[in-house]
Design a protein around this motif. Sequence first.
Motif, PDB file in Angstrom:
ATOM      1  N   VAL A  73      -2.206  71.653  63.898  1.00 22.24           N
ATOM      2  CA  VAL A  73      -1.995  72.931  63.206  1.00 22.24           C
ATOM      3  C   VAL A  73      -2.117  72.725  61.697  1.00 22.24           C
ATOM      4  O   VAL A  73      -2.835  73.468  61.006  1.00 22.24           O
ATOM      5  CB  VAL A  73      -0.606  73.525  63.569  1.00 22.24           C
ATOM      6  N   VAL A  74      -1.453  71.703  61.179  1.00 26.08           N
ATOM      7  CA  VAL A  74      -1.490  71.435  59.729  1.00 26.08           C
ATOM      8  C   VAL A  74      -2.943  71.222  59.277  1.00 26.08           C
ATOM      9  O   VAL A  74      -3.395  71.788  58.278  1.00 26.08           O
ATOM     10  CB  VAL A  74      -0.618  70.192  59.415  1.00 26.08           C
ATOM     11  N   GLU A  75      -3.686  70.445  60.044  1.00 29.28           N
ATOM     12  CA  GLU A  75      -5.060  70.116  59.627  1.00 29.28           C
ATOM     13  C   GLU A  75      -6.010  71.283  59.858  1.00 29.28           C
ATOM     14  O   GLU A  75      -7.056  71.378  59.215  1.00 29.28           O
ATOM     15  CB  GLU A  75      -5.524  68.845  60.352  1.00 29.28           C
ATOM     16  N   SER A  76      -5.654  72.200  60.755  1.00 23.11           N
ATOM     17  CA  SER A  76      -6.536  73.346  61.037  1.00 23.11           C
ATOM     18  C   SER A  76      -6.644  74.288  59.843  1.00 23.11           C
ATOM     19  O   SER A  76      -7.571  75.087  59.763  1.00 23.11           O
ATOM     20  CB  SER A  76      -6.011  74.143  62.236  1.00 23.11           C
ATOM     21  N   LEU A  77      -5.675  74.202  58.919  1.00 25.49           N
ATOM     22  CA  LEU A  77      -5.648  75.184  57.836  1.00 25.49           C
ATOM     23  C   LEU A  77      -6.659  74.865  56.739  1.00 25.49           C
ATOM     24  O   LEU A  77      -6.968  75.712  55.899  1.00 25.49           O
ATOM     25  CB  LEU A  77      -4.230  75.280  57.255  1.00 25.49           C
ATOM     26  N   GLY A  78      -7.157  73.632  56.706  1.00 26.45           N
ATOM     27  CA  GLY A  78      -8.198  73.272  55.731  1.00 26.45           C
ATOM     28  C   GLY A  78      -7.705  73.301  54.293  1.00 26.45           C
ATOM     29  O   GLY A  78      -8.467  73.628  53.378  1.00 26.45           O
ATOM     30  N   VAL A  79      -6.430  72.999  54.077  1.00 23.58           N
ATOM     31  CA  VAL A  79      -5.881  72.974  52.711  1.00 23.58           C
ATOM     32  C   VAL A  79      -5.281  71.586  52.450  1.00 23.58           C
ATOM     33  O   VAL A  79      -5.074  70.812  53.380  1.00 23.58           O
ATOM     34  CB  VAL A  79      -4.784  74.060  52.519  1.00 23.58           C
ATOM     35  N   SER A  80      -4.984  71.301  51.168  1.00 21.97           N
ATOM     36  CA  SER A  80      -4.478  69.963  50.857  1.00 21.97           C
ATOM     37  C   SER A  80      -2.957  69.905  50.895  1.00 21.97           C
ATOM     38  O   SER A  80      -2.361  68.825  50.865  1.00 21.97           O
ATOM     39  CB  SER A  80      -4.982  69.524  49.473  1.00 21.97           C
ATOM     40  N   ARG A  81      -2.292  71.080  50.943  1.00 22.43           N
ATOM     41  CA  ARG A  81      -0.825  71.094  50.900  1.00 22.43           C
ATOM     42  C   ARG A  81      -0.288  72.211  51.789  1.00 22.43           C
ATOM     43  O   ARG A  81      -0.811  73.335  51.731  1.00 22.43           O
ATOM     44  CB  ARG A  81      -0.410  71.366  49.447  1.00 22.43           C
ATOM     45  N   VAL A  82       0.719  71.921  52.585  1.00 25.87           N
ATOM     46  CA  VAL A  82       1.375  72.970  53.389  1.00 25.87           C
ATOM     47  C   VAL A  82       2.887  72.798  53.283  1.00 25.87           C
ATOM     48  O   VAL A  82       3.377  71.709  52.985  1.00 25.87           O
ATOM     49  CB  VAL A  82       0.984  72.922  54.897  1.00 25.87           C
ATOM     50  N   MET A  83       3.596  73.895  53.563  1.00 29.01           N
ATOM     51  CA  MET A  83       5.039  73.775  53.792  1.00 29.01           C
ATOM     52  C   MET A  83       5.221  73.686  55.289  1.00 29.01           C
ATOM     53  O   MET A  83       4.561  74.416  56.033  1.00 29.01           O
ATOM     54  CB  MET A  83       5.772  75.019  53.291  1.00 29.01           C
ATOM     55  N   MET A  84       6.096  72.775  55.724  1.00 25.59           N
ATOM     56  CA  MET A  84       6.370  72.677  57.154  1.00 25.59           C
ATOM     57  C   MET A  84       7.882  72.783  57.341  1.00 25.59           C
ATOM     58  O   MET A  84       8.627  71.902  56.929  1.00 25.59           O
ATOM     59  CB  MET A  84       5.839  71.349  57.678  1.00 25.59           C
ATOM     60  N   LEU A  85       8.305  73.898  57.933  1.00 30.14           N
ATOM     61  CA  LEU A  85       9.719  74.258  57.980  1.00 30.14           C
ATOM     62  C   LEU A  85      10.175  74.390  59.430  1.00 30.14           C
ATOM     63  O   LEU A  85       9.376  74.794  60.268  1.00 30.14           O
ATOM     64  CB  LEU A  85       9.941  75.616  57.283  1.00 30.14           C
ATOM     65  N   PRO A  86      11.432  74.139  59.766  1.00 31.13           N
ATOM     66  CA  PRO A  86      12.502  73.651  58.898  1.00 31.13           C
ATOM     67  C   PRO A  86      12.848  72.183  59.158  1.00 31.13           C
ATOM     68  O   PRO A  86      13.782  71.682  58.549  1.00 31.13           O
ATOM     69  CB  PRO A  86      13.694  74.531  59.324  1.00 31.13           C
ATOM     70  N   ASP A  87      12.130  71.483  60.067  1.00 26.30           N
ATOM     71  CA  ASP A  87      12.580  70.138  60.470  1.00 26.30           C
ATOM     72  C   ASP A  87      12.060  69.080  59.496  1.00 26.30           C
ATOM     73  O   ASP A  87      10.880  68.728  59.522  1.00 26.30           O
ATOM     74  CB  ASP A  87      12.114  69.833  61.902  1.00 26.30           C
ATOM     75  N   GLU A  88      12.963  68.551  58.682  1.00 23.75           N
ATOM     76  CA  GLU A  88      12.572  67.540  57.695  1.00 23.75           C
ATOM     77  C   GLU A  88      11.923  66.320  58.363  1.00 23.75           C
ATOM     78  O   GLU A  88      10.917  65.793  57.890  1.00 23.75           O
ATOM     79  CB  GLU A  88      13.812  67.075  56.914  1.00 23.75           C
ATOM     80  N   TYR A  89      12.504  65.884  59.486  1.00 25.81           N
ATOM     81  CA  TYR A  89      12.008  64.637  60.087  1.00 25.81           C
ATOM     82  C   TYR A  89      10.650  64.849  60.751  1.00 25.81           C
ATOM     83  O   TYR A  89       9.752  64.005  60.616  1.00 25.81           O
ATOM     84  CB  TYR A  89      13.018  64.076  61.088  1.00 25.81           C
ATOM     85  N   LEU A  90      10.502  65.969  61.446  1.00 24.30           N
ATOM     86  CA  LEU A  90       9.179  66.246  62.034  1.00 24.30           C
ATOM     87  C   LEU A  90       8.142  66.298  60.910  1.00 24.30           C
ATOM     88  O   LEU A  90       7.055  65.715  61.015  1.00 24.30           O
ATOM     89  CB  LEU A  90       9.197  67.571  62.814  1.00 24.30           C
ATOM     90  N   ALA A  91       8.490  66.979  59.812  1.00 26.32           N
ATOM     91  CA  ALA A  91       7.559  67.103  58.682  1.00 26.32           C
ATOM     92  C   ALA A  91       7.196  65.716  58.136  1.00 26.32           C
ATOM     93  O   ALA A  91       6.016  65.419  57.897  1.00 26.32           O
ATOM     94  CB  ALA A  91       8.184  67.968  57.589  1.00 26.32           C
ATOM     95  N   ARG A  92       8.200  64.856  57.973  1.00 28.05           N
ATOM     96  CA  ARG A  92       7.905  63.520  57.424  1.00 28.05           C
ATOM     97  C   ARG A  92       7.125  62.670  58.426  1.00 28.05           C
ATOM     98  O   ARG A  92       6.254  61.876  58.047  1.00 28.05           O
ATOM     99  CB  ARG A  92       9.207  62.838  56.996  1.00 28.05           C
ATOM    100  N   ASN A  93       7.427  62.821  59.698  1.00 30.47           N
ATOM    101  CA  ASN A  93       6.677  62.055  60.709  1.00 30.47           C
ATOM    102  C   ASN A  93       5.214  62.506  60.770  1.00 30.47           C
ATOM    103  O   ASN A  93       4.314  61.679  60.925  1.00 30.47           O
ATOM    104  CB  ASN A  93       7.351  62.192  62.080  1.00 30.47           C
ATOM    105  N   ILE A  94       4.981  63.805  60.618  1.00 29.42           N
ATOM    106  CA  ILE A  94       3.595  64.286  60.622  1.00 29.42           C
ATOM    107  C   ILE A  94       2.905  63.872  59.310  1.00 29.42           C
ATOM    108  O   ILE A  94       1.733  63.484  59.308  1.00 29.42           O
ATOM    109  CB  ILE A  94       3.535  65.827  60.826  1.00 29.42           C
TER     110      ILE A  94
END
Length: 324
Positions: free
Chosen positions: A160-181
């Motif tokens: 999902v993150v890579e599908s957006l074709g941008v260099s920066r996203v917000m990924m909410l609300p799980d800090e650990y999932l966000a850091r693991n991705i």
Amino acid sequence: MLDVPMPARTLYDRVKRVIPSIEWPVFVDDIEAILALKRQRNAVILAHNYQTPEIFHCVADIVGDSLALARKAADTRADVIVLAGVHFMAETAKLLNPDKTVLIPDLEAGCSLAESISPADVRLMRRHYPDVPVVTYVNTSAAVKAESDICCTSGNAKAVVESLGVSRVMMLPDEYLARNIAAETDVEIIAWKGHCEVHERFTPADIRDLRENNPGVVVLAHPECPPEVVALADFSGSTAAMSDYVGREKPGRVVLLTECSMSDNVAVAHPEVDFVRPCNLCPHMKRITLANIRSALEENRHEVTIEPALAEPARRAVERMLAI
Ligand code: 13P
Ligand code: SF4
């Protein structure tokens, strides 16, 4: 085995490795009533991988991780959906089935991640980071999803993150999932500080102890675990990905760093695998029982409703994810 009628006896054969025969008679009456009620009401039961084996293996029609439940909820032809899982999962099923009756057997079946963020928090983040898209974990309320660009689950977060074709996203609300991705992609990820109360309790010391006390054990960790834990694991993935790993690799001995019932449910299909079981209970998932599934179907409760003004943007975020 005590004397029990069919089909309960056949069902018991499925779960006999994880439910002692002395406990089984307690479940039989509710199981038979639920199977009859499902036929009468044209109902299906969707059960998450963390449900107890008597629910998961004996009354559920569709089982899986959050992503599979969302996909299957979109496909069902039943009139009634009972969600054996937590409230955000029932809301997702309702978003995808606005004309069906969606029931959650206990309204208190919440989630610490869903509790960690409000719609106002998402708006605040947008003010801090204008033009950065918001990817929201499905473990959130419909009101938070309505503020988001797209949803993700632990099974598709990187895609999902890579599908957006941008260099920066917000990924909410799980800090650990966000850091693991973030460790798996070049996209910069801005995180929130939400945590799963079940997975945040696993530590690197737990893994060291497990390896010391169980030679050869293969360690699988859910990506809601802290990154230091995931880094020491042999594999990390959604609940479905962990289950698939066991089926594919057939490790001699394995430990699943996730919710307790998961090992029981996977063990049923893999008698040859030795499951080491230090696990943490999710108190929200454990609110769902055979007794309250039966009452849900008998008394049509608790019906999940979503305000139309929220439902439309929230559905868009979920459907955008499902289209990937
Ligand atoms: P999965 O999507 O991996 O099943 O995870 C859902 C969840 O709530 C994990 O704690
Ligand atoms: Fe929420 Fe964690 Fe329970 Fe999953 S295990 S429902 S993320 S509290």
